[in-house]
Design a protein around this motif. Structure first.
Motif, PDB file in Angstrom:
ATOM      1  N   ARG A  62       0.840  -1.195   0.000  1.00 35.00           N
ATOM      2  CA  ARG A  62       0.000   0.000   0.000  1.00 35.00           C
ATOM      3  C   ARG A  62       0.878   1.249   0.000  1.00 35.00           C
ATOM      4  N   ALA A  63       0.397   2.282  -0.655  1.00 32.25           N
ATOM      5  CA  ALA A  63       1.121   3.553  -0.724  1.00 32.25           C
ATOM      6  C   ALA A  63       0.609   4.495   0.352  1.00 32.25           C
ATOM      7  N   THR A  64       1.529   5.268   0.935  1.00 32.80           N
ATOM      8  CA  THR A  64       1.175   6.276   1.935  1.00 32.80           C
ATOM      9  C   THR A  64       1.458   7.656   1.353  1.00 32.80           C
ATOM     10  N   VAL A  65       0.410   8.408   1.008  1.00 31.36           N
ATOM     11  CA  VAL A  65       0.555   9.747   0.443  1.00 31.36           C
ATOM     12  C   VAL A  65      -0.368  10.688   1.201  1.00 31.36           C
ATOM     13  N   PRO A  66       0.172  11.810   1.778  1.00 32.37           N
ATOM     14  CA  PRO A  66       1.584  12.205   1.732  1.00 32.37           C
ATOM     15  C   PRO A  66       2.465  11.262   2.548  1.00 32.37           C
ATOM     16  N   ARG A  67       3.767  11.381   2.339  1.00 36.91           N
ATOM     17  CA  ARG A  67       4.729  10.493   2.978  1.00 36.91           C
ATOM     18  C   ARG A  67       4.609  10.557   4.501  1.00 36.91           C
ATOM     19  N   ALA A  68       4.706   9.388   5.131  1.00 36.34           N
ATOM     20  CA  ALA A  68       4.681   9.335   6.587  1.00 36.34           C
ATOM     21  C   ALA A  68       5.930   9.996   7.160  1.00 36.34           C
ATOM     22  N   ALA A  69       5.836  10.417   8.417  1.00 34.10           N
ATOM     23  CA  ALA A  69       6.967  11.096   9.062  1.00 34.10           C
ATOM     24  C   ALA A  69       8.207  10.212   9.097  1.00 34.10           C
ATOM     25  N   ALA A  70       8.015   8.899   9.074  1.00 38.56           N
ATOM     26  CA  ALA A  70       9.140   7.974   9.113  1.00 38.56           C
ATOM     27  C   ALA A  70       9.934   7.980   7.816  1.00 38.56           C
ATOM     28  N   GLY A  71       9.371   8.518   6.740  1.00 32.98           N
ATOM     29  CA  GLY A  71      10.094   8.600   5.475  1.00 32.98           C
ATOM     30  C   GLY A  71       9.892   7.407   4.568  1.00 32.98           C
ATOM     31  N   VAL A  72       8.850   6.595   4.832  1.00 33.68           N
ATOM     32  CA  VAL A  72       8.555   5.416   4.015  1.00 33.68           C
ATOM     33  C   VAL A  72       7.254   5.655   3.253  1.00 33.68           C
ATOM     34  N   ASP A  73       7.257   5.397   1.946  1.00 31.32           N
ATOM     35  CA  ASP A  73       6.082   5.634   1.110  1.00 31.32           C
ATOM     36  C   ASP A  73       5.275   4.373   0.836  1.00 31.32           C
ATOM     37  N   LEU A  74       5.918   3.208   0.898  1.00 27.95           N
ATOM     38  CA  LEU A  74       5.266   1.947   0.553  1.00 27.95           C
ATOM     39  C   LEU A  74       5.497   0.935   1.669  1.00 27.95           C
ATOM     40  N   ARG A  75       4.444   0.203   2.005  1.00 30.12           N
ATOM     41  CA  ARG A  75       4.582  -0.865   2.997  1.00 30.12           C
ATOM     42  C   ARG A  75       3.777  -2.069   2.546  1.00 30.12           C
ATOM     43  N   GLY A  76       4.359  -3.238   2.782  1.00 31.04           N
ATOM     44  CA  GLY A  76       3.674  -4.487   2.489  1.00 31.04           C
ATOM     45  C   GLY A  76       4.383  -5.600   3.232  1.00 31.04           C
ATOM     46  N   PHE A  77       3.832  -6.801   3.150  1.00 28.88           N
ATOM     47  CA  PHE A  77       4.450  -7.923   3.852  1.00 28.88           C
ATOM     48  C   PHE A  77       5.822  -8.202   3.245  1.00 28.88           C
ATOM     49  N   GLY A  78       6.888  -7.965   4.044  1.00 26.91           N
ATOM     50  CA  GLY A  78       8.245  -8.253   3.603  1.00 26.91           C
ATOM     51  C   GLY A  78       8.904  -7.174   2.773  1.00 26.91           C
ATOM     52  N   VAL A  79       8.303  -5.983   2.660  1.00 27.07           N
ATOM     53  CA  VAL A  79       8.897  -4.950   1.819  1.00 27.07           C
ATOM     54  C   VAL A  79       8.524  -3.557   2.329  1.00 27.07           C
ATOM     55  N   VAL A  80       9.469  -2.618   2.211  1.00 31.46           N
ATOM     56  CA  VAL A  80       9.211  -1.198   2.447  1.00 31.46           C
ATOM     57  C   VAL A  80       9.794  -0.438   1.263  1.00 31.46           C
ATOM     58  N   GLY A  81       9.188   0.695   0.920  1.00 33.19           N
ATOM     59  CA  GLY A  81       9.642   1.393  -0.268  1.00 33.19           C
ATOM     60  C   GLY A  81       9.671   2.902  -0.119  1.00 33.19           C
ATOM     61  N   LEU A  82      10.558   3.515  -0.901  1.00 31.90           N
ATOM     62  CA  LEU A  82      10.677   4.967  -1.016  1.00 31.90           C
ATOM     63  C   LEU A  82      10.340   5.350  -2.444  1.00 31.90           C
ATOM     64  N   VAL A  83       9.528   6.400  -2.620  1.00 35.76           N
ATOM     65  CA  VAL A  83       9.195   6.899  -3.952  1.00 35.76           C
ATOM     66  C   VAL A  83       9.486   8.396  -3.981  1.00 35.76           C
ATOM     67  N   ASP A  84      10.455   8.794  -4.788  1.00 36.66           N
ATOM     68  CA  ASP A  84      10.810  10.213  -4.917  1.00 36.66           C
ATOM     69  C   ASP A  84      10.254  10.730  -6.251  1.00 36.66           C
ATOM     70  N   PRO A  85       9.166  11.536  -6.224  1.00 33.92           N
ATOM     71  CA  PRO A  85       8.539  11.996  -7.459  1.00 33.92           C
ATOM     72  C   PRO A  85       9.051  13.346  -7.947  1.00 33.92           C
TER      73      PRO A  85
END
Length: 237
Positions: free
Chosen positions: A132-155
């Motif tokens: 799932r995508a978190t927009v706007p970005r969470a304070a932790a600095g992570v944009d994507l979260r899922g089972f076994g994965v975290v992601g950063l998206v710089d647009p």
């Protein structure tokens, strides 16, 4: 290194030597977003910024991969932002799809939310469920979260720096998850080198929503998906 191009400001008529920016293609070769040949570029003042107007379609001269990169522009000392509206394009090469999976169907990117949604869609295609995508970005600095994965998206139209990648890697380490980064404008050289050391997959997004791998960990992830990961711990760490 790209050669400078003479450009005249349309507001004050001063002539400037513009040096085109270079961005990393997935094959490793630099892509130079250059104005059209001398005398053919159209320099226009930027009065209203738009998402679509900030990008140019340019193919890699080494492998032929299509890509969309930040439109050439610069700030004139007179205070006007000048955009060079035409760029030279190279012939497109046939696109190669990853083996072993159905073709990826990208989501067109028009906004920052589209970029995050498109990256999440790509990770689900790779085999990470419920991303799932978190927009706007969470304070932790992570944009994507899922089972076994975290992601950063710089647009943004600026290359991604070192600190966001190290923060992402730390989140992956703490959560026993694979960190994956996506950027529309590529990565600074030191950020790219550090990601290689950390085995952190880096992808570049174009405006069609198609991620291209930038380093070896990303190539491996694209090839193997979740099959190459050990349970409970991200393989690249």
């Amino acid at each position: 290194m790209a050669k400078s191009v003479p450009v005249r400001c349309p507001a004050c008529h001063r002539e400037h030597a513009y040096v085109p920016h270079e961005f990393p293609c997935a094959c490793g070769a630099p892509v130079s977003v250059t104005p059209a040949r001398a005398g053919a570029a159209t320099a226009v003042p930027v009065r209203h910024r738009s998402w679509a107007g900030s990008w140019a379609e340019v193919d890699c001269g080494a492998c032929g991969r299509p890509g969309q990169w930040p439109q050439p522009q610069f700030e004139c000392p007179c205070g006007v932002t000048v955009r060079l509206s035409q760029v030279d394009e190279l012939p497109r090469a046939p696109r190669r799809e990853p083996a072993g999976r159905p073709p990826f169907q990208p989501l067109t990117i028009r906004t920052a939310y589209d970029a995050a949604a498109g990256a999440a869609h790509f990770l689900r295609w790779l085999g990470f469920p419920e991303v799932r995508a978190t927009v706007p970005r969470a304070a932790a600095g992570v944009d994507l979260r899922g089972f076994g994965v975290v992601g950063l998206v710089d647009p943004t139209t600026r290359p991604t720096g070192l600190r966001p990648l190290e923060t992402l890697w730390l989140h992956g380490l703490a959560e026993s998850a694979l960190p994956v980064a996506f950027s529309l404008a590529g990565y600074h050289r030191e950020a790219r080198a550090r990601a290689d050391e950390l085995r952190l997959p880096l992808f570049v997004l174009d405006l069609t929503g198609t991620p291209q791998p930038v380093n070896d960990p990303a190539e491996e992830l694209l090839t193997t998906g979740t099959e190459g990961l050990r349970p409970g711990r991200p393989d690249p760490l």
